[in-house]
Design an enzyme around this catalytic site. Sequence first.
Site, PDB file in Angstrom:
ATOM      1  N   THR A  72      20.128  11.022 -79.965  1.00  0.00           N
ATOM      2  CA  THR A  72      20.817  10.191 -79.530  1.00  0.00           C
ATOM      3  C   THR A  72      21.941  10.617 -78.456  1.00  0.00           C
ATOM      4  O   THR A  72      22.169   9.630 -77.146  1.00  0.00           O
ATOM      5  CB  THR A  72      22.107  10.744 -80.778  1.00  0.00           C
ATOM      6  N   HIS A 127      10.182  11.735 -81.328  1.00  0.00           N
ATOM      7  CA  HIS A 127       9.748  13.101 -82.649  1.00  0.00           C
ATOM      8  C   HIS A 127       9.008  14.168 -82.816  1.00  0.00           C
ATOM      9  O   HIS A 127       8.986  14.716 -83.247  1.00  0.00           O
ATOM     10  CB  HIS A 127      10.586  13.072 -84.218  1.00  0.00           C
TER      11      HIS A 127
HETATM   12  P1  A3P Z   1      26.405  17.769 -85.938  1.00  0.00           P
HETATM   13  O1  A3P Z   1      25.276  17.297 -86.969  1.00  0.00           O
HETATM   14  O2  A3P Z   1      25.977  19.167 -86.136  1.00  0.00           O
HETATM   15  O3  A3P Z   1      27.713  17.404 -85.751  1.00  0.00           O
HETATM   16  P2  A3P Z   1      20.317  14.030 -83.219  1.00  0.00           P
HETATM   17  O4  A3P Z   1      20.891  12.206 -82.458  1.00  0.00           O
HETATM   18  O5  A3P Z   1      19.133  14.235 -83.075  1.00  0.00           O
HETATM   19  O6  A3P Z   1      20.317  12.774 -84.807  1.00  0.00           O
HETATM   20  O7  A3P Z   1      20.902  14.838 -84.010  1.00  0.00           O
HETATM   21  C1  A3P Z   1      22.289  14.743 -84.220  1.00  0.00           C
HETATM   22  C2  A3P Z   1      23.482  15.629 -83.897  1.00  0.00           C
HETATM   23  O8  A3P Z   1      23.820  15.192 -82.666  1.00  0.00           O
HETATM   24  C3  A3P Z   1      24.867  15.840 -84.464  1.00  0.00           C
HETATM   25  O9  A3P Z   1      25.357  17.036 -84.915  1.00  0.00           O
HETATM   26  C4  A3P Z   1      25.755  14.583 -83.594  1.00  0.00           C
HETATM   27  O10 A3P Z   1      27.100  14.794 -84.560  1.00  0.00           O
HETATM   28  C5  A3P Z   1      25.273  15.070 -82.530  1.00  0.00           C
HETATM   29  N1  A3P Z   1      25.156  14.410 -81.367  1.00  0.00           N
HETATM   30  C6  A3P Z   1      25.102  12.559 -81.778  1.00  0.00           C
HETATM   31  N2  A3P Z   1      26.358  11.965 -80.235  1.00  0.00           N
HETATM   32  C7  A3P Z   1      26.136  13.678 -79.347  1.00  0.00           C
HETATM   33  C8  A3P Z   1      27.145  13.461 -78.075  1.00  0.00           C
HETATM   34  N3  A3P Z   1      27.521  12.050 -77.609  1.00  0.00           N
HETATM   35  N4  A3P Z   1      27.484  14.626 -78.574  1.00  0.00           N
HETATM   36  C9  A3P Z   1      26.791  15.880 -78.607  1.00  0.00           C
HETATM   37  N5  A3P Z   1      26.723  15.489 -80.280  1.00  0.00           N
HETATM   38  C10 A3P Z   1      25.936  14.681 -80.535  1.00  0.00           C
END
Ligand code: A3P
Length: 318
Positions: A72, A127
């Site tokens: 994200t 992915h």
């Molecule tokens: P956590 O569950 O450790 O909080 P993906 O985007 O690959 O699905 O991963 C989701 C993870 O990225 C989650 O981690 C989420 O909170 C974190 N995340 C989402 N947006 C983010 C951002 N802008 N900056 C940092 N971390 C982020």
Amino acid sequence: EPQNGEEGKVKFEDKLKTLDKGDFWTPPVNLYRYEGFWFFPDFLEGIMLAQEQFKSHPNDIILCTAPKAGTTWIKALAFAILSRHGYDFSSNPLLTTISHECVRYIEVDYIRNWTKRDPEIPLLATHMPYTSLPKSVMDSGCKIVYVGRDPKAVLVSLWHFLLKLGRKDKVQFPIEKAHELFCEGVSSYGPYWDHALGYWKASLERPNNVLFFKYEDMKRDPCSHVKRLAEFLGTPFSGEEEADAAVEKVIKLCSFETLSKLEVNKTGHIDSPSMPLANNLFFREGESKDWVNHLSKEMAERIDRISVEKFKDFGLSF
Ligand code: A3P
């Protein structure tokens, strides 16, 4: 045009029957092993379609991650960098649209809803493991950006994500069980270690094509990562932009604090192959070390041992 009708479905169902099956994470939906990695069937169908049909352009930029490693965030950062001349920071689409809709997954939606790439923002995401990328991605010489993350954090994030999907609760599916499966490599797009290593090796072999970032380094020093990313994408920040704090503006726009508080990310939904997903599922803690609150010392040590064993010969660590 994509070729996926009834005939394609039947072909896929037949292929699925020949693959190893591992249940566990979210029964009744199984994971299937294909080309050395485990996938949920709806994603796998998209991967097989992409392998047959995806045509990469040389100017494509593909953002690659394992689920929960920072998808994200990297989608938002790359989109903000490439869109910064078209929008000012107060009207950027990221303020009203989750980054997953600004940058499409090849295997989830792009391959099923063929749309034209925007030449200004030619971003796609996947992915897929490096070794399973469609051949045309290798042949086109396009750019790839990978974000890896400490496996302990990936596991904890994945576990929460799946619990929130609501198919199981903590009693049915305790972290110990998730940890065991994750360590065995049986997780969506896992083994996670092989996923990260595939892209890490590629970044060493093809440094002009493959950029490898680590989530924890991005958190520690977002400024140098955003500048490096902009350079790699072919749109470095000018001196004038830097003086105007454009780098800081990108970081702020894409920060967990900003994105997680937006109305669209609190209440919106995106389509996924099997069901709509609440946007807020993608925002939990957004920290590097939250895993310490969920993994015992022994669980953490086991993951670290696997990391050392898998990565030591290649100079990768988290
Ligand atoms: P956590 O569950 O450790 O909080 P993906 O985007 O690959 O699905 O991963 C989701 C993870 O990225 C989650 O981690 C989420 O909170 C974190 N995340 C989402 N947006 C983010 C951002 N802008 N900056 C940092 N971390 C982020």
